[in-house]
Scaffold this active site. Structure first.
Site, short mmCIF file in Angstrom:
data_model
loop_
_atom_site.label_atom_id
_atom_site.label_comp_id
_atom_site.label_asym_id
_atom_site.label_seq_id
_atom_site.Cartn_x
_atom_site.Cartn_y
_atom_site.Cartn_z
N ALA A 67 0.99 -5.50 8.39
CA ALA A 67 0.82 -6.94 8.19
C ALA A 67 1.93 -7.47 7.30
CB ALA A 67 -0.54 -7.24 7.56
N GLU A 99 -2.79 0.51 18.99
CA GLU A 99 -3.81 -0.32 19.66
C GLU A 99 -3.74 -1.69 19.01
OE1 GLU A 99 -6.97 3.33 19.49
OE2 GLU A 99 -7.25 1.58 18.21
N ASN A 104 -4.13 -10.92 19.96
CA ASN A 104 -3.11 -10.96 18.89
C ASN A 104 -1.71 -11.07 19.50
OD1 ASN A 104 -1.65 -10.74 16.56
ND2 ASN A 104 -2.73 -8.94 15.78
N TYR A 111 5.63 -6.11 19.01
CA TYR A 111 5.68 -4.74 19.52
C TYR A 111 6.57 -4.66 20.76
CZ TYR A 111 1.72 -4.05 16.35
OH TYR A 111 0.91 -4.00 15.23
C1 LIG Z 1 2.33 -9.45 13.60
C2 LIG Z 1 3.08 -9.73 12.28
C3 LIG Z 1 3.17 -8.46 11.47
C4 LIG Z 1 4.48 -10.24 12.62
O1 LIG Z 1 5.20 -10.36 11.40
P1 LIG Z 1 6.37 -11.43 11.22
O2 LIG Z 1 7.10 -11.10 9.98
O3 LIG Z 1 5.82 -12.79 11.33
O4 LIG Z 1 7.26 -11.12 12.50
P2 LIG Z 1 8.81 -11.40 12.68
O5 LIG Z 1 9.17 -12.68 12.01
O6 LIG Z 1 9.57 -10.20 12.30
O7 LIG Z 1 8.91 -11.64 14.25
C5 LIG Z 1 9.31 -10.58 15.10
C6 LIG Z 1 8.87 -10.93 16.51
O8 LIG Z 1 7.46 -10.98 16.59
C7 LIG Z 1 7.07 -12.00 17.50
N1 LIG Z 1 6.30 -13.01 16.78
C8 LIG Z 1 6.13 -13.11 15.45
N2 LIG Z 1 5.29 -14.14 15.17
C9 LIG Z 1 4.94 -14.67 16.35
C10 LIG Z 1 4.07 -15.74 16.73
N3 LIG Z 1 3.41 -16.46 15.82
N4 LIG Z 1 3.92 -16.00 18.04
C11 LIG Z 1 4.55 -15.28 18.98
N5 LIG Z 1 5.39 -14.25 18.69
C12 LIG Z 1 5.57 -13.96 17.38
C13 LIG Z 1 8.33 -12.55 18.09
O9 LIG Z 1 8.66 -11.78 19.23
C14 LIG Z 1 9.33 -12.27 16.99
O10 LIG Z 1 10.64 -12.17 17.46
P3 LIG Z 1 11.58 -13.49 17.57
O11 LIG Z 1 11.59 -14.10 16.21
O12 LIG Z 1 12.89 -12.94 17.99
O13 LIG Z 1 10.91 -14.38 18.58
C15 LIG Z 1 2.36 -10.85 11.47
O14 LIG Z 1 2.12 -11.95 12.33
C16 LIG Z 1 1.05 -10.42 10.85
O15 LIG Z 1 1.04 -9.86 9.75
N6 LIG Z 1 -0.06 -10.71 11.53
C17 LIG Z 1 -1.38 -10.39 11.00
C18 LIG Z 1 -1.68 -8.90 10.95
C19 LIG Z 1 -1.54 -8.26 12.30
O16 LIG Z 1 -1.91 -8.85 13.32
N7 LIG Z 1 -1.02 -7.02 12.33
C20 LIG Z 1 -0.82 -6.30 13.57
C21 LIG Z 1 -2.04 -5.64 14.07
S1 LIG Z 1 -2.67 -4.44 12.97
#
Ligand SMILES: CC(C)(COP(=O)(O)OP(=O)(O)OC[C@H]1O[C@@H](n2cnc3c(N)ncnc32)[C@H](O)[C@@H]1OP(=O)(O)O)[C@@H](O)C(=O)NCCC(=O)NCCS
Length: 153
Positions: A67, A99, A104, A111
């Site tokens: 996260a 998984e 999400n 991923y």
């Molecule tokens: C999933 C998560 C870790 C992504 O972290 P983040 O720092 O926002 O991601 P990044 O900024 O590095 O983005 C990387 C890629 O993720 C995707 N992405 C990130 N946020 C997104 C959103 N809101 N909608 C769609 N795609 C998204 C995009 O492909 C992005 O690449 P791009 O910027 O070239 O389009 C974050 O949203 C999170 O912590 N979510 C809650 C916890 C969670 O769901 N964890 C995973 C399951 S355990």
């Protein structure tokens, strides 16, 4: 900067987890994860902005949880955290499994950008907030970074 999670990070990690998950890990689960898994944090300007927990198993690994702090999302930290945490693994896995909840979309997009692809669907796997169930998407990444090693005698 990526580094291994320490006991002093647990409050920051648990705070992030509680902000982003409907069924968050407890503090003691995170505590155990320091011993049992490869738990890393991404620290920016002295602040923990995200964490990643990978479980090495023989020549494979499972991504258990990751996260990024909601206030720090969308800045590329999730991608950096995942890529560097995978590089940090000492067992050089051939494949990495995970998984993820079908709903999400942000995580699934992250991923896919990180070269994971879907291999299966586990129906009604996760409980959701409303008391129902949600499918889990199973994804895998094949780590073929260094082809030359594969063909070395
Ligand atoms: C999933 C998560 C870790 C992504 O972290 P983040 O720092 O926002 O991601 P990044 O900024 O590095 O983005 C990387 C890629 O993720 C995707 N992405 C990130 N946020 C997104 C959103 N809101 N909608 C769609 N795609 C998204 C995009 O492909 C992005 O690449 P791009 O910027 O070239 O389009 C974050 O949203 C999170 O912590 N979510 C809650 C916890 C969670 O769901 N964890 C995973 C399951 S355990």
């Amino acid at each position: 900067m990526i580094r291994l999670m320490q006991a002093s990070d647990l409050n920051a990690v648990s705070r992030i987890e509680n902000l982003v998950q409907t069924h968050p890990w407890t503090l003691s689960q995170f505590q155990d994860s320091i011993q049992s898994y490869q738990s890393t944090v991404l620290e920016m300007h002295g602040q923990v902005v995200g964490f990643c927990i990978l479980q090495p198993v023989l020549d494979e690994a499972n991504l258990l949880l990751m996260a990024v702090d909601p206030q720090q999302q969308g800045k590329g930290y999730g991608y950096q955290l995942l890529a560097e945490s995978i590089q940090f693994l000492k067992n050089n896995p051939i494949q990495i499994f995970l998984e993820v909840r079908e709903s999400n979309l942000a995580a699934i997009a992250l991923y896919e950008k990180s070269d994971f692809h879907q291999i299966d669907l586990r129906k009604n796997y996760y409980p959701n907030k409303e008391g129902g169930r949600e499918h889990a998407i199973i994804m895998v990444k094949t780590c073929t970074e260094d082809f030359s090693q594969l063909f070395k005698l």
